[in-house]
Motif scaffolding. Structure first.
Motif, PDB file in Angstrom:
ATOM      1  N   SER A 239       0.829  -1.208   0.000  1.00 55.92           N
ATOM      2  CA  SER A 239       0.000   0.000   0.000  1.00 55.92           C
ATOM      3  C   SER A 239       0.861   1.255   0.000  1.00 55.92           C
ATOM      4  CB  SER A 239      -0.930   0.025   1.220  1.00 55.92           C
ATOM      5  OG  SER A 239      -1.814  -1.065   1.211  1.00 55.92           O
ATOM      6  N   TYR A 240       0.298   2.282  -0.555  1.00 54.59           N
ATOM      7  CA  TYR A 240       0.898   3.619  -0.545  1.00 54.59           C
ATOM      8  C   TYR A 240       0.268   4.403   0.593  1.00 54.59           C
ATOM      9  CZ  TYR A 240       1.283   8.534  -2.068  1.00 54.59           C
ATOM     10  OH  TYR A 240       1.492   9.896  -2.131  1.00 54.59           O
ATOM     11  N   ASP A 241       1.100   4.990   1.442  1.00 55.02           N
ATOM     12  CA  ASP A 241       0.616   5.762   2.588  1.00 55.02           C
ATOM     13  C   ASP A 241       0.198   7.144   2.099  1.00 55.02           C
ATOM     14  OD1 ASP A 241       0.083   6.966   4.989  1.00 55.02           O
ATOM     15  OD2 ASP A 241       1.853   6.169   6.010  1.00 55.02           O
ATOM     16  N   GLU A 242      -1.053   7.256   1.737  1.00 54.81           N
ATOM     17  CA  GLU A 242      -1.550   8.495   1.147  1.00 54.81           C
ATOM     18  C   GLU A 242      -1.480   9.660   2.126  1.00 54.81           C
ATOM     19  OE1 GLU A 242      -5.543  10.117  -1.201  1.00 54.81           O
ATOM     20  OE2 GLU A 242      -5.401   8.031  -0.540  1.00 54.81           O
ATOM     21  N   ALA A 243      -1.750   9.404   3.391  1.00 51.68           N
ATOM     22  CA  ALA A 243      -1.716  10.470   4.396  1.00 51.68           C
ATOM     23  C   ALA A 243      -0.325  11.088   4.520  1.00 51.68           C
ATOM     24  CB  ALA A 243      -2.161   9.919   5.748  1.00 51.68           C
ATOM     25  N   MET A 302      13.484   7.428  -1.076  1.00 51.13           N
ATOM     26  CA  MET A 302      13.402   7.995   0.280  1.00 51.13           C
ATOM     27  C   MET A 302      14.789   8.122   0.902  1.00 51.13           C
ATOM     28  SD  MET A 302      10.183   8.683   0.889  1.00 51.13           S
ATOM     29  CE  MET A 302      10.157   9.190  -0.841  1.00 51.13           C
ATOM     30  N   ASP A 303      15.650   7.138   0.646  1.00 52.27           N
ATOM     31  CA  ASP A 303      17.033   7.208   1.157  1.00 52.27           C
ATOM     32  C   ASP A 303      17.767   8.398   0.551  1.00 52.27           C
ATOM     33  OD1 ASP A 303      16.560   4.953   2.657  1.00 52.27           O
ATOM     34  OD2 ASP A 303      17.541   3.576   1.243  1.00 52.27           O
ATOM     35  N   LYS A 304      17.584   8.628  -0.750  1.00 52.40           N
ATOM     36  CA  LYS A 304      18.268   9.735  -1.413  1.00 52.40           C
ATOM     37  C   LYS A 304      17.756  11.088  -0.915  1.00 52.40           C
ATOM     38  CE  LYS A 304      19.183   7.140  -5.668  1.00 52.40           C
ATOM     39  NZ  LYS A 304      18.883   7.008  -7.123  1.00 52.40           N
ATOM     40  N   MET A 305      16.462  11.142  -0.615  1.00 61.20           N
ATOM     41  CA  MET A 305      15.884  12.402  -0.163  1.00 61.20           C
ATOM     42  C   MET A 305      16.086  12.630   1.332  1.00 61.20           C
ATOM     43  SD  MET A 305      14.726  13.686  -2.937  1.00 61.20           S
ATOM     44  CE  MET A 305      13.911  15.096  -2.214  1.00 61.20           C
ATOM     45  N   GLY A 306      16.498  11.596   2.041  1.00 60.00           N
ATOM     46  CA  GLY A 306      16.671  11.720   3.477  1.00 60.00           C
ATOM     47  C   GLY A 306      15.371  11.590   4.243  1.00 60.00           C
ATOM     48  N   TYR A 307      14.357  10.961   3.636  1.00 58.17           N
ATOM     49  CA  TYR A 307      13.065  10.763   4.284  1.00 58.17           C
ATOM     50  C   TYR A 307      13.002   9.342   4.841  1.00 58.17           C
ATOM     51  CZ  TYR A 307      11.673  14.848   1.496  1.00 58.17           C
ATOM     52  OH  TYR A 307      11.591  16.096   0.923  1.00 58.17           O
ATOM     53  N   PRO A 308      12.125   9.082   5.804  1.00 56.75           N
ATOM     54  CA  PRO A 308      11.983   7.713   6.332  1.00 56.75           C
ATOM     55  C   PRO A 308      11.449   6.766   5.265  1.00 56.75           C
ATOM     56  CG  PRO A 308      10.969   9.323   7.805  1.00 56.75           C
ATOM     57  CD  PRO A 308      11.289  10.054   6.540  1.00 56.75           C
ATOM     58  N   ARG A 309      11.885   5.528   5.313  1.00 55.13           N
ATOM     59  CA  ARG A 309      11.361   4.517   4.397  1.00 55.13           C
ATOM     60  C   ARG A 309       9.912   4.179   4.759  1.00 55.13           C
ATOM     61  NH1 ARG A 309      15.627  -0.221   2.861  1.00 55.13           N
ATOM     62  NH2 ARG A 309      17.188   1.072   1.802  1.00 55.13           N
ATOM     63  N   GLY A 310       9.261   3.474   3.843  1.00 56.82           N
ATOM     64  CA  GLY A 310       7.924   2.960   4.141  1.00 56.82           C
ATOM     65  C   GLY A 310       6.790   3.773   3.570  1.00 56.82           C
ATOM     66  N   LEU A 311       7.076   4.700   2.668  1.00 54.36           N
ATOM     67  CA  LEU A 311       5.977   5.419   2.011  1.00 54.36           C
ATOM     68  C   LEU A 311       5.113   4.425   1.230  1.00 54.36           C
ATOM     69  CD1 LEU A 311       4.588   8.070   1.286  1.00 54.36           C
ATOM     70  CD2 LEU A 311       6.194   8.323  -0.615  1.00 54.36           C
ATOM     71  N   VAL A 312       5.780   3.476   0.570  1.00 51.94           N
ATOM     72  CA  VAL A 312       5.103   2.303  -0.004  1.00 51.94           C
ATOM     73  C   VAL A 312       5.637   1.098   0.751  1.00 51.94           C
ATOM     74  CG1 VAL A 312       4.712   0.918  -2.075  1.00 51.94           C
ATOM     75  CG2 VAL A 312       4.943   3.402  -2.266  1.00 51.94           C
ATOM     76  N   ARG A 313       4.764   0.306   1.312  1.00 52.80           N
ATOM     77  CA  ARG A 313       5.222  -0.770   2.196  1.00 52.80           C
ATOM     78  C   ARG A 313       4.182  -1.872   2.283  1.00 52.80           C
ATOM     79  NH1 ARG A 313       3.503   3.456   5.465  1.00 52.80           N
ATOM     80  NH2 ARG A 313       1.954   2.920   7.080  1.00 52.80           N
TER      81      ARG A 313
END
Length: 465
Positions: A239-243, A302-313
């Motif tokens: 799923s994609y975390d839309e929120a 997400m790693d390249k942008m420095g954001y937490p993983r799991g936006l799609v998980r």
């Protein structure tokens, strides 16, 4: 209305038909945990498929479905058409296992173990090795036909065909002794039907994995249609975390995250790596095969942008809504209980299986015959089937009436896989019978192996008391 308007309207109506024109999908290469797991799964399953026909157990092919001989060799055991119910039980177990896995982890079977996915992965790897990754493939397909394009396409299809024909040969090797098949093929004396099936399954692999690919999953596979009946809010799905991700928007790497945008940078990499060409950000779709390539692609961004993983998980609908996932629930207990009960019964039945069958047919032309010495006789036919890999000599005994004895059962020799019909006489004194029709027990036993034995009931008839 002008002619130009009429033509435009007609063209529009033709293009908006019931069927969407197929567009080739160019999956982009990706790296990550799930991509590595998928590669291990593909190599492991293909290794089993191509290796099993060549393995032996006691000089017998480990797995061989010998249809002409009507016997099936599986891991040192031989099964006959009389054992067909084992196949029915195995199919029931396979269905229950699929339901159980789907209820827990969604379409993980489709993404990691389905034959269509496994062989398509190999064909995609070959295509990427010859033609390059997604941008190179698109560029090559749009380029005019020149020497470079013809050469690359020819190499790709030659490799595809070789792999497909070897797959067809291996598949037939599960039904024809593979060493014999290889000798006949290499000597040019292969039979017509064997050659036909090698070519048939080889070309089927070539067409399905090389050209149809995701179309098998989208239009032909029924599993995609009824999977929703096995899903609930606690099923693990991609799923994609839309929120968290919305509103999406592009931005520079290393720049501070805009306050008016979510974590999704709208790179579309999740779409480019998808083997079925869907956008996971549109929600759960029946086209999704659960391969998790989009997870690896999104995590890398997400790693390249420095954001937490799991936006799609991998997650559940309950978890996305902030609730708690319940792995242990009613349907999982039911599936697990049925799997345990049926598999235990199957294992016990196989372990206790005796490679011998005995059928007793009583002669119905006469109820009994007076032998003239105060005894009576009944005549039976014993049908003895030796389902063992070796021949046996059997002894037969009978019990149930005092002094009962057999005639005509000397030297019962039955070859492997053979059926012997033996007429015998059973003699007894009617004074020792308690009823006009009395139950007797026939017992047959291999002389060289007492564990190969069967006992069957029959009725012995005598005069009225």
């Amino acid at each position: 209305m002008s002619e130009h308007s009429t033509n435009s309207s007609s063209s529009k109506n033709q293009n908006s038909g019931f069927y969407k024109q197929h567009q080739k999908i160019y999956p982009r290469q990706t790296k990550g945990v799930f991509t590595t797991l998928r590669k291990f799964s593909v190599w492991g399953l293909l290794g089993l498929f191509y290796l099993l026909p060549w393995l032996k157990w006691n000089d017998q092919q480990l797995v061989l479905f010998d249809l002409p001989a009507r016997k099936f060799h599986l891991f040192g055991m031989t099964f006959w058409p009389q054992d067909f119910f084992y196949l029915a039980v195995i199919l029931i177990l396979a269905a229950l296992l699929l339901f159980f896995v789907t209820a827990l982890a969604g379409r993980v079977w489709c993404g990691y173990a389905c034959p269509q996915t496994v062989w398509s992965e190999v064909f995609i790897w070959i295509e990427q090795w010859v033609e390059g990754d997604r941008p190179q493939q698109v560029k090559l397909d749009n380029a005019p036909w020149d020497r470079v394009k013809i050469g690359k396409k020819a190499i790709k299809h030659v490799l595809w065909l070789f792999f497909s024909l070897w797959t067809g040969f291996t598949f037939v090797g599960f039904f024809v002794p593979v060493e014999t098949l290889w000798f006949e093929l290499s000597s040019g004396i292969i039979g017509g039907w064997a050659l036909f099936w090698v070519l048939f399954y080889g070309l089927a692999t070539y067409g399905n994995a090389g050209f149809l690919r995701e179309q098998i999953c989208l239009y032909m596979c029924p599993y995609a249609r009824f999977q929703s009946a096995m899903f609930d809010k606690d099923t693990l799905i991609i799923s994609y975390d839309e929120a968290r991700g919305e509103p999406r928007g592009s931005r520079k790497r290393g720049a501070e995250k805009p306050t008016d945008k979510g974590d999704c940078v709208d790179c579309t990499l999740c779409v480019q790596v998808c083997p079925t060409g869907i956008d996971i950000r549109n929600g759960l779709q029946y086209e999704c095969i659960g391969c998790a390539a989009c997870i690896d692609a999104c995590d890398s961004i997400m790693d390249k942008m420095g954001y937490p993983r799991g936006l799609v998980r991998y997650t559940t609908e309950h978890a996305l809504q902030g609730g708690k996932t319940h792995i242990l629930r009613g349907r999982t207990f039911i599936y697990a209980g049925l799997l345990l009960a049926i598999s235990s019964a199957l294992l016990y039945s196989v372990m206790q299986r005796v490679p011998l069958e005995l059928d007793i047919i009583r002669d119905r032309n006469a109820l009994f015959r007076d032998t003239g010495d105060g005894n009576i006789e009944n005549i039976y036919t014993l049908k003895i089937m030796n389902m063992d890999e070796r021949e046996h000599q059997y002894s037969v005994s009978i019990a149930g009436i005092e002094g009962i004895r057999l005639q005509g059962v000397d030297n019962l020799h039955v070859g492997s896989g053979k059926v012997a019909e033996v007429p015998i006489k059973v003699i007894a004194n009617p004074d020792n019978m308690t009823n006009r029709s009395q139950e007797v027990m026939f017992h047959i036993e291999a002389k060289d192996d007492p564990s190969v034995a069967q006992t069957q009931k029959a009725r012995f008839l005598g005069p009225n008391k």
